[in-house]
Design an enzyme around this catalytic site. Structure first.
Site, PDB file in Angstrom:
ATOM      1  N   ARG A  76       0.830  -1.204   0.000  1.00  0.00           N
ATOM      2  CA  ARG A  76       0.000   0.000   0.000  1.00  0.00           C
ATOM      3  C   ARG A  76       0.864   1.254   0.000  1.00  0.00           C
ATOM      4  O   ARG A  76       1.846   1.341   0.739  1.00  0.00           O
ATOM      5  CB  ARG A  76      -0.916  -0.001   1.229  1.00  0.00           C
ATOM      6  CG  ARG A  76      -1.964  -1.108   1.209  1.00  0.00           C
ATOM      7  CD  ARG A  76      -2.776  -1.119   2.501  1.00  0.00           C
ATOM      8  NE  ARG A  76      -3.866  -2.088   2.415  1.00  0.00           N
ATOM      9  CZ  ARG A  76      -3.751  -3.386   2.722  1.00  0.00           C
ATOM     10  NH1 ARG A  76      -2.580  -3.861   3.137  1.00  0.00           N
ATOM     11  NH2 ARG A  76      -4.790  -4.194   2.611  1.00  0.00           N
ATOM     12  N   HIS A 101      -0.781  -2.602  -4.611  1.00  0.00           N
ATOM     13  CA  HIS A 101      -0.344  -3.636  -5.551  1.00  0.00           C
ATOM     14  C   HIS A 101      -0.301  -3.183  -7.012  1.00  0.00           C
ATOM     15  O   HIS A 101      -0.745  -3.894  -7.920  1.00  0.00           O
ATOM     16  CB  HIS A 101      -1.220  -4.875  -5.415  1.00  0.00           C
ATOM     17  CG  HIS A 101      -1.021  -5.624  -4.123  1.00  0.00           C
ATOM     18  ND1 HIS A 101       0.118  -5.502  -3.366  1.00  0.00           N
ATOM     19  CD2 HIS A 101      -1.819  -6.526  -3.475  1.00  0.00           C
ATOM     20  CE1 HIS A 101       0.024  -6.294  -2.303  1.00  0.00           C
ATOM     21  NE2 HIS A 101      -1.143  -6.907  -2.343  1.00  0.00           N
ATOM     22  N   HIS A 175       2.584 -13.248  -5.019  1.00  0.00           N
ATOM     23  CA  HIS A 175       1.505 -13.230  -4.014  1.00  0.00           C
ATOM     24  C   HIS A 175       0.859 -14.612  -3.855  1.00  0.00           C
ATOM     25  O   HIS A 175      -0.360 -14.717  -3.719  1.00  0.00           O
ATOM     26  CB  HIS A 175       0.459 -12.186  -4.420  1.00  0.00           C
ATOM     27  CG  HIS A 175      -0.301 -11.593  -3.278  1.00  0.00           C
ATOM     28  ND1 HIS A 175      -1.354 -12.231  -2.670  1.00  0.00           N
ATOM     29  CD2 HIS A 175      -0.154 -10.412  -2.619  1.00  0.00           C
ATOM     30  CE1 HIS A 175      -1.850 -11.478  -1.716  1.00  0.00           C
ATOM     31  NE2 HIS A 175      -1.131 -10.356  -1.653  1.00  0.00           N
ATOM     32  N   ASP A 248      -0.634  -8.779   8.533  1.00  0.00           N
ATOM     33  CA  ASP A 248      -0.566  -8.184   7.196  1.00  0.00           C
ATOM     34  C   ASP A 248       0.553  -7.144   7.245  1.00  0.00           C
ATOM     35  O   ASP A 248       0.397  -6.020   6.798  1.00  0.00           O
ATOM     36  CB  ASP A 248      -1.901  -7.549   6.817  1.00  0.00           C
ATOM     37  CG  ASP A 248      -2.017  -7.242   5.326  1.00  0.00           C
ATOM     38  OD1 ASP A 248      -1.045  -7.532   4.583  1.00  0.00           O
ATOM     39  OD2 ASP A 248      -3.058  -6.708   4.904  1.00  0.00           O
ATOM     40  N   GLU A 309       5.431 -12.457   1.155  1.00  0.00           N
ATOM     41  CA  GLU A 309       5.689 -11.538   0.055  1.00  0.00           C
ATOM     42  C   GLU A 309       7.051 -10.868   0.255  1.00  0.00           C
ATOM     43  O   GLU A 309       7.141  -9.758   0.779  1.00  0.00           O
ATOM     44  CB  GLU A 309       4.568 -10.509  -0.041  1.00  0.00           C
ATOM     45  CG  GLU A 309       3.176 -11.123  -0.194  1.00  0.00           C
ATOM     46  CD  GLU A 309       2.070 -10.127   0.107  1.00  0.00           C
ATOM     47  OE1 GLU A 309       2.087  -9.014  -0.468  1.00  0.00           O
ATOM     48  OE2 GLU A 309       1.187 -10.446   0.931  1.00  0.00           O
TER      49      GLU A 309
END
Length: 344
Positions: A76, A101, A175, A248, A309
């Protein structure tokens, strides 16, 4: 070792790489999407260990980015803009007020040029895409090659290569959602994870890095010794709750080492080791995954997979204290991440 190619609709192709031990990796030229990874469990039973759609066409508008190459920037970007060399670059706000993304037409939506190949020790497929200047708002013509290679040690290696004719930020990743139980039999609550990280990027309510690097000591973010993911998923710790009860977050690696991350599923006996030259990674426990997608083998569900990731972080565009993701004009971008599978 062998390679097979399957022609689908919309000029899509599916490449399947298979080694001499029965492991295989399937990927589409659309988005470079890894759709299936078959590896044995402790009893030699070969099963799929990633999330993918039952129907290939469901990847076309995929809110979950299953298995895809993400770019130009993974993650982000605060306020959907950044400044570079005194110039402001506005981006699409495709995640509330923020950019995520690479935008809604990011690399995950492109049909990549692809060719398969074989060496003395690997089978592979190379994906190429030329991103024009100001595509999705990013400066410079960026020329990207992402290569997947499988060897007989049950190791999948992803190489990212790129160069640009202007300075531009780049943070590529893959991802893929992993689930070592095999054929999505169980959620990832009991997956054990260790990683070489003593700090992570603190998030605000919009999951945007605040600029603070928090210590993991004494928190559910301390994976320097192996711990189950459920400890964070079920935690009342504020950072876990902000991420909809899970992870996250961007973890910064302390130093490069052979196994930056180790993942285990005791019931299947599968172990996955991740080695990378990236400075850190986002670990995402599929907190936003809804139950309305038909996956290969079952219906989707929250906590059905975990993403690792490996990447640079876009937090560096707005905050000091993070490794820069700005690629200088004509300099090479070269990063590698490997996923190795074994059993207990």
């Amino acid at each position: 070792m062998q390679i097979s190619e399957e022609h689908l609709s919309n000029n899509w192709k599916r490449f399947t790489l298979t080694n001499d031990r029965g492991m295989s990796v399937s990927a589409l030229n659309f988005g470079g999407i890894i759709t299936e990874v078959l590896v044995p469990d402790k009893n030699g039973v070969i099963e799929n260990v990633v999330l993918g759609y039952e129907r290939a066409e469901d990847y076309k508008d995929d809110p979950n980015f299953f298995g895809a190459i993400i770019g130009r920037i993974a993650g982000r970007i605060d306020g959907s803009n950044f400044s570079l060399k005194g110039k402001e670059y506005p981006l699409e706000a495709n995640d509330g007020a923020n950019h995520i993304h690479g935008g809604s037409n990011g690399f995950h939506t492109k049909v990549w040029k692809a060719h398969s190949f074989q060496t003395d020790s690997t089978v592979g497929v190379a994906f190429k895409y030329d991103s024009p200047d100001l595509e999705e708002g990013y400066p410079g013509n960026l020329y990207v090659t992402v290569t997947y290679q499988l060897n007989n040690r049950n190791q999948l290696t992803i190489d990212y290569q790129a160069h640009s004719d202007l300075d531009t930020p780049v943070a590529l990743t893959n991802h893929t959602y992993f689930n070592l139980s095999g054929n999505l039999k169980r959620t990832i609550h009991n997956h054990l994870v260790s990683m070489n990280s003593s700090t992570y990027a603190e998030l605000n309510e919009d999951l945007i890095p605040t600029g603070n690097r928090n210590t993991v000591t004494g928190t559910p973010f301390d994976f320097r010794k192996m711990r189950p993911l459920q400890e964070g998923i079920c935690s009342e710790y504020k950072q876990n709750l902000l991420a909809k009860s899970g992870y996250d977050h961007y973890f910064l690696f302390d130093q490069k080492q052979e196994d930056a991350v180790v993942v285990q599923d005791l019931e299947s006996g599968r172990i996955m080791r991740i080695h990378t030259d990236q400075p850190g990674m986002v670990m995402y426990t599929s907190n936003n995954l809804t139950n309305d997608h038909q996956l290969t083998g079952r219906q989707s569900a929250k906590y059905l997979g975990v993403c690792f990731e490996t990447q640079g972080t876009p937090a560096s565009l707005h905050h000091s204290g993070f490794p820069s993701i700005v690629l200088k004009a004509n300099d090479p971008y070269s990063q590698q991440t490997s996923f190795s599978f074994e059993t207990m």
